[in-house]
Scaffold this motif. Structure first.
Motif, PDB file in Angstrom:
ATOM      1  N   ASP A   1       1.191  -7.233   7.502  1.00 55.21           N
ATOM      2  CA  ASP A   1       0.914  -5.752   7.803  1.00 55.21           C
ATOM      3  C   ASP A   1       2.684  -5.789   7.380  1.00 55.21           C
ATOM      4  OD1 ASP A   1      -0.979  -5.276   9.456  1.00 55.21           O
ATOM      5  OD2 ASP A   1      -1.050  -6.633  10.828  1.00 55.21           O
ATOM      6  N   LEU A   2       3.284  -6.942   7.555  1.00 53.46           N
ATOM      7  CA  LEU A   2       5.148  -6.873   7.143  1.00 53.46           C
ATOM      8  C   LEU A   2       5.167  -6.131   5.527  1.00 53.46           C
ATOM      9  CD1 LEU A   2       7.939  -7.621   8.131  1.00 53.46           C
ATOM     10  CD2 LEU A   2       7.642 -10.003   6.943  1.00 53.46           C
ATOM     11  N   GLY A   3       4.406  -6.921   4.965  1.00 54.75           N
ATOM     12  CA  GLY A   3       4.843  -6.116   3.982  1.00 54.75           C
ATOM     13  C   GLY A   3       4.147  -4.767   3.440  1.00 54.75           C
ATOM     14  N   ARG A   4       3.467  -4.234   4.093  1.00 57.02           N
ATOM     15  CA  ARG A   4       3.176  -2.087   4.489  1.00 57.02           C
ATOM     16  C   ARG A   4       4.753  -1.963   4.663  1.00 57.02           C
ATOM     17  NH1 ARG A   4      -1.249  -2.802   7.642  1.00 57.02           N
ATOM     18  NH2 ARG A   4      -2.685  -3.278   5.645  1.00 57.02           N
ATOM     19  N   ALA A   5       4.947  -2.186   5.919  1.00 60.55           N
ATOM     20  CA  ALA A   5       5.962  -1.611   7.398  1.00 60.55           C
ATOM     21  C   ALA A   5       7.034  -1.778   5.967  1.00 60.55           C
ATOM     22  CB  ALA A   5       6.225  -2.991   7.985  1.00 60.55           C
ATOM     23  N   VAL A   6       6.529  -3.099   5.283  1.00 57.95           N
ATOM     24  CA  VAL A   6       8.730  -2.815   3.925  1.00 57.95           C
ATOM     25  C   VAL A   6       8.649  -2.171   2.952  1.00 57.95           C
ATOM     26  CG1 VAL A   6      10.204  -4.378   3.146  1.00 57.95           C
ATOM     27  CG2 VAL A   6       9.195  -5.000   4.699  1.00 57.95           C
ATOM     28  N   VAL A   7       7.392  -2.129   2.353  1.00 56.92           N
ATOM     29  CA  VAL A   7       7.168  -0.673   1.687  1.00 56.92           C
ATOM     30  C   VAL A   7       7.498  -0.027   1.960  1.00 56.92           C
ATOM     31  CG1 VAL A   7       5.330  -0.253  -0.525  1.00 56.92           C
ATOM     32  CG2 VAL A   7       5.353  -3.045  -0.140  1.00 56.92           C
TER      33      VAL A   7
ATOM     34  N   GLU B   1       0.771  -1.116   0.209  1.00 58.66           N
ATOM     35  CA  GLU B   1       0.144   0.029   0.023  1.00 58.66           C
ATOM     36  C   GLU B   1       0.827   1.476  -0.390  1.00 58.66           C
ATOM     37  OE1 GLU B   1      -3.909  -0.938   2.185  1.00 58.66           O
ATOM     38  OE2 GLU B   1      -2.554  -1.455   3.636  1.00 58.66           O
ATOM     39  N   PRO B   2       1.490   1.352  -1.512  1.00 55.93           N
ATOM     40  CA  PRO B   2       2.599   2.975  -0.849  1.00 55.93           C
ATOM     41  C   PRO B   2       1.633   4.111  -0.405  1.00 55.93           C
ATOM     42  CG  PRO B   2       1.093   2.635  -3.355  1.00 55.93           C
ATOM     43  CD  PRO B   2       0.862   0.700  -2.518  1.00 55.93           C
ATOM     44  N   MET B   3       0.600   4.292  -0.326  1.00 57.50           N
ATOM     45  CA  MET B   3      -0.562   5.773   0.071  1.00 57.50           C
ATOM     46  C   MET B   3       0.541   5.695   0.970  1.00 57.50           C
ATOM     47  SD  MET B   3      -4.066   4.615   1.388  1.00 57.50           S
ATOM     48  CE  MET B   3      -4.189   6.313   2.376  1.00 57.50           C
ATOM     49  N   PHE B   4       0.872   5.062   2.125  1.00 57.59           N
ATOM     50  CA  PHE B   4       1.889   4.955   3.821  1.00 57.59           C
ATOM     51  C   PHE B   4       2.566   5.710   3.802  1.00 57.59           C
ATOM     52  CE2 PHE B   4      -1.982   2.049   4.235  1.00 57.59           C
ATOM     53  CZ  PHE B   4      -2.076   2.045   5.950  1.00 57.59           C
ATOM     54  N   PHE B   5       3.523   5.939   2.436  1.00 60.77           N
ATOM     55  CA  PHE B   5       4.380   6.535   2.290  1.00 60.77           C
ATOM     56  C   PHE B   5       4.375   8.147   2.147  1.00 60.77           C
ATOM     57  CE2 PHE B   5       5.129   7.095  -1.786  1.00 60.77           C
ATOM     58  CZ  PHE B   5       6.088   7.533  -1.748  1.00 60.77           C
ATOM     59  N   LEU B   6       3.682   7.804   1.237  1.00 58.37           N
ATOM     60  CA  LEU B   6       3.310   9.879   1.284  1.00 58.37           C
ATOM     61  C   LEU B   6       2.896  10.489   2.367  1.00 58.37           C
ATOM     62  CD1 LEU B   6       3.095  11.856  -0.980  1.00 58.37           C
ATOM     63  CD2 LEU B   6       0.493  11.246  -1.481  1.00 58.37           C
ATOM     64  N   THR B   7       1.784   9.415   3.353  1.00 59.04           N
ATOM     65  CA  THR B   7       1.584  10.764   3.917  1.00 59.04           C
ATOM     66  C   THR B   7       2.814  10.696   5.112  1.00 59.04           C
ATOM     67  OG1 THR B   7       0.970   8.121   4.963  1.00 59.04           O
ATOM     68  CG2 THR B   7      -1.154   9.569   3.972  1.00 59.04           C
ATOM     69  N   VAL B   8       3.273   9.610   5.297  1.00 63.11           N
ATOM     70  CA  VAL B   8       4.500   9.937   6.747  1.00 63.11           C
ATOM     71  C   VAL B   8       5.234  10.752   5.797  1.00 63.11           C
ATOM     72  CG1 VAL B   8       6.467   8.752   7.206  1.00 63.11           C
ATOM     73  CG2 VAL B   8       4.991   7.946   7.080  1.00 63.11           C
ATOM     74  N   LEU B   9       5.839  11.168   4.827  1.00 62.82           N
ATOM     75  CA  LEU B   9       6.446  12.308   4.080  1.00 62.82           C
ATOM     76  C   LEU B   9       5.533  13.039   4.803  1.00 62.82           C
ATOM     77  CD1 LEU B   9       8.541  10.442   1.237  1.00 62.82           C
ATOM     78  CD2 LEU B   9       8.645  11.047   3.446  1.00 62.82           C
TER      79      LEU B   9
ATOM     80  N   GLU C   1      17.179  11.850   8.441  1.00 64.45           N
ATOM     81  CA  GLU C   1      16.193  12.295   8.556  1.00 64.45           C
ATOM     82  C   GLU C   1      15.063  10.537   8.238  1.00 64.45           C
ATOM     83  OE1 GLU C   1      12.715  15.288   7.924  1.00 64.45           O
ATOM     84  OE2 GLU C   1      15.020  15.622   5.967  1.00 64.45           O
ATOM     85  N   LEU C   2      15.689  10.607   6.857  1.00 62.41           N
ATOM     86  CA  LEU C   2      15.042   9.487   5.642  1.00 62.41           C
ATOM     87  C   LEU C   2      14.960   8.311   7.613  1.00 62.41           C
ATOM     88  CD1 LEU C   2      16.861   9.379   2.599  1.00 62.41           C
ATOM     89  CD2 LEU C   2      14.557  10.761   3.260  1.00 62.41           C
ATOM     90  N   PHE C   3      16.110   7.746   7.819  1.00 67.58           N
ATOM     91  CA  PHE C   3      15.937   6.535   8.703  1.00 67.58           C
ATOM     92  C   PHE C   3      15.356   6.614   9.787  1.00 67.58           C
ATOM     93  CE2 PHE C   3      20.888   5.817   7.256  1.00 67.58           C
ATOM     94  CZ  PHE C   3      20.231   4.808   5.972  1.00 67.58           C
ATOM     95  N   LEU C   4      14.441   7.436  10.417  1.00 63.71           N
ATOM     96  CA  LEU C   4      13.898   8.157  11.081  1.00 63.71           C
ATOM     97  C   LEU C   4      12.355   8.184  10.629  1.00 63.71           C
ATOM     98  CD1 LEU C   4      13.110   9.188  13.649  1.00 63.71           C
ATOM     99  CD2 LEU C   4      12.937  11.394  13.393  1.00 63.71           C
ATOM    100  N   LEU C   5      12.322   8.726   9.729  1.00 60.88           N
ATOM    101  CA  LEU C   5      10.829   8.648   8.966  1.00 60.88           C
ATOM    102  C   LEU C   5      10.464   6.984   8.400  1.00 60.88           C
ATOM    103  CD1 LEU C   5      11.062  11.397   6.272  1.00 60.88           C
ATOM    104  CD2 LEU C   5       9.961  10.847   8.809  1.00 60.88           C
ATOM    105  N   ALA C   6      11.844   5.942   7.719  1.00 61.42           N
ATOM    106  CA  ALA C   6      11.585   4.595   7.192  1.00 61.42           C
ATOM    107  C   ALA C   6      11.353   4.063   8.487  1.00 61.42           C
ATOM    108  CB  ALA C   6      12.716   4.323   6.677  1.00 61.42           C
ATOM    109  N   GLY C   7      12.025   4.190   9.739  1.00 62.13           N
ATOM    110  CA  GLY C   7      11.838   3.769  11.399  1.00 62.13           C
ATOM    111  C   GLY C   7      10.201   4.000  11.583  1.00 62.13           C
TER     112      GLY C   7
END
Length: 276
Positions: free
Chosen positions: A234-240, A105-113, A173-179
């Motif tokens: 959930d693991l797939g969503r987290a990794v993506v 679900e790629p929408m999650f990374f956009l909302t984080v950023l 910052e990138l590792f903080l957001l990824a984590g």
């Protein structure tokens, strides 16, 4: 890390009314999700199944109130509304790309950023609106939608509360957001499991909710339920989310910050008088 980075603009600032409404809806949401672990075996928890539709409706109304209070108190201008619309539409369009495929679900990374750059107030509004719009696009409207909106609002708001928004840059910052995205993706899945798990037909398995058991026994059943039914998703969503945050994060963070600076949210919109 840069010497003197420009402080980030905040198109939505959480004031007293917004914070109070957000706390209220969060308390109601936590109670609605955690009641299986708060009620002793002697209580009439099974009656919750009949009350659930009303609870969901009330939670959705509270969510709308939070958004309305946030917008009205912050004086959300036309530029912020436009950015909200663009980001929500983009996030909603991204969700169907991986829906039904191992949690991609790629929408999650956009909302984080977006939450990181635009702050917790904008983040909560964006998360809730994006999930609402995506539910309309995917036909996912149902009693679970208010909880999706609330948990996505929490998810995006949390990104805006991460430390160092005006100082931390680059790989740190990138590792903080990824984590954060990795852990929050599991948190989102857990919230949605809590929403549906108590309403499994009783006695169907040894991982379904049993109102006759004590809270600790039901907690063990819930953990087993998560491991058995949603761990892979959930693991797939987290990794993506983590991978996209690291690989696409620099370009998107730069674009969001540039757009935020150019929008100058805190500057009032003025119109020049016609000549003559």
């Amino acid at each position: 890390m840069t010497g003197n980075p420009t402080p980030q603009a905040r198109p939505v600032r959480l004031g007293p009314r917004s914070v109070a409404a957000l706390v209220l809806v969060s308390v109601v949401g936590v109670a609605a999700l955690g009641w299986p672990f708060l009620s002793p075996p002697t209580s009439q928890v099974s009656a919750h199944a009949q009350d659930a539709p009303w609870l969901f409706t009330g939670l959705l109304l509270l969510l709308v109130a939070v958004v309305a209070a946030t917008i009205s108190e912050s004086g959300l201008g036309p530029k912020a509304v436009a950015m909200l619309g663009v980001l929500a539409a983009t996030g909603a369009a991204l969700r169907p790309l991986g829906a039904g495929t191992a949690g991609i679900e790629p929408m999650f990374f956009l909302t984080v950023l977006s939450g990181r750059v635009l702050g917790p107030g904008f983040g909560f509004v964006l998360g809730a609106v994006t999930m609402f719009a995506s539910a309309l696009l995917t036909g996912g409207v149902g009693p679970w939608m208010p909880f999706q909106m609330l948990s996505m609002g929490w998810f995006t708001m949390g990104a805006g509360l991460l430390p160092g928004p005006d100082r931390l840059r680059g790989r740190g910052e990138l590792f903080l957001l990824a984590g954060y995205g990795f852990l929050a993706a599991f948190g989102y899945g857990t919230v949605m499991n809590l929403q549906g798990w108590p309403f499994l037909p009783p006695g169907t398995s040894n991982i379904s909710f049993d109102p006759e058991l004590d809270p600790l026994a039901n907690l063990a059943r819930f953990v087993a339920y998560c491991l058995a039914t949603s761990l892979g998703w959930d693991l797939g969503r987290a990794v993506v989310t983590a991978v996209l945050a690291v690989t696409l994060g620099p370009a998107i963070l730069k674009a969001l910050r540039r757009a935020t600076r150019r929008a100058a949210f805190e500057s009032p919109v003025t119109f020049d008088a016609p000549a003559g």
